[in-house]
Write a protein that holds these residues in place. Sequence first.
Motif, short mmCIF file in Angstrom:
data_model
loop_
_atom_site.label_atom_id
_atom_site.label_comp_id
_atom_site.label_asym_id
_atom_site.label_seq_id
_atom_site.Cartn_x
_atom_site.Cartn_y
_atom_site.Cartn_z
N ARG A 51 18.57 -36.91 56.36
CA ARG A 51 18.47 -38.24 55.75
C ARG A 51 19.64 -38.33 54.77
O ARG A 51 19.76 -37.53 53.86
CB ARG A 51 17.15 -38.40 54.99
CG ARG A 51 15.92 -38.42 55.87
CD ARG A 51 14.64 -38.34 55.05
NE ARG A 51 14.63 -37.07 54.32
CZ ARG A 51 14.21 -36.94 53.05
NH1 ARG A 51 13.74 -37.94 52.39
NH2 ARG A 51 14.25 -35.76 52.47
N ILE A 52 20.50 -39.32 54.99
CA ILE A 52 21.74 -39.47 54.22
C ILE A 52 21.71 -40.77 53.45
O ILE A 52 21.37 -41.82 53.99
CB ILE A 52 22.97 -39.48 55.17
CG1 ILE A 52 23.08 -38.19 55.96
CG2 ILE A 52 24.25 -39.82 54.42
CD1 ILE A 52 23.49 -36.98 55.17
N VAL A 53 22.13 -40.70 52.18
CA VAL A 53 22.42 -41.92 51.42
C VAL A 53 23.90 -41.91 51.12
O VAL A 53 24.44 -40.95 50.55
CB VAL A 53 21.60 -42.02 50.12
CG1 VAL A 53 22.09 -43.17 49.26
CG2 VAL A 53 20.12 -42.19 50.42
N ASP A 54 24.58 -42.97 51.52
CA ASP A 54 26.01 -43.18 51.27
C ASP A 54 26.10 -44.14 50.09
O ASP A 54 25.93 -45.34 50.23
CB ASP A 54 26.64 -43.78 52.53
CG ASP A 54 28.13 -44.07 52.41
OD1 ASP A 54 28.73 -43.75 51.37
OD2 ASP A 54 28.67 -44.63 53.38
N VAL A 55 26.33 -43.58 48.91
CA VAL A 55 26.32 -44.38 47.69
C VAL A 55 27.73 -44.90 47.41
O VAL A 55 28.69 -44.16 47.51
CB VAL A 55 25.72 -43.59 46.51
CG1 VAL A 55 26.52 -42.37 46.16
CG2 VAL A 55 25.51 -44.46 45.29
N GLY A 56 27.83 -46.21 47.14
CA GLY A 56 29.13 -46.85 47.06
C GLY A 56 29.68 -47.02 48.47
O GLY A 56 30.86 -46.80 48.73
#
Length: 189
Positions: A51-56
């Motif tokens: 599970r990946i969050v790409d912040v910005g």
Amino acid sequence: MPRIENEKFYKASLEKHGFTCRALHWNSERNQEIRFKILLSLLKEDITACRIVDVGCGFGDMYGYMKQKPLRYTGIDVMDEMVKEAKNRTGCEILKLDACTDELPHADYYLCSGAMNILQKFETYQFIRNCYGASEKGFLFNILEGEDESLVYNYFKEKEIRELARQLGAKIEIRKGYLQKDMSVGMYK
């Protein structure tokens, strides 16, 4: 507060360059992809199981670059224009949040490419702490390296990043030498 107002900075760039990597202040698509490649090489496991969050996340370009897709991808950005464009390009969940101040969703890994470059130092530290805290396994990011003498961009020395990792109790891996004045960092739990 950023060194310069984030919204004005990127809106002016969008007007000038449209929805291209230049609007996000990348020198070229090639440089953007080099940063993505190095950043993703710091991932310690198969991305398809993460599970990946790409912040910005900007326009969601990192998602488009990934040859294999994560189990679940969420993008985060603070600008309405970026959120809308990223939703259109990726078809994924894209949230309008501020990584310095908002509660962040949990994920295996947080990734960030370039989004901290115009923040003040204390904001960058808060951004890193929040993303690391919301990750189950680690926070991977790139940041500008060198003397912090710019009126626009935010530069760090390797020892500053290592000290923050020590304070967080994080294992750290740093990669340099792929582009001038750039370093990629993996902070792992």
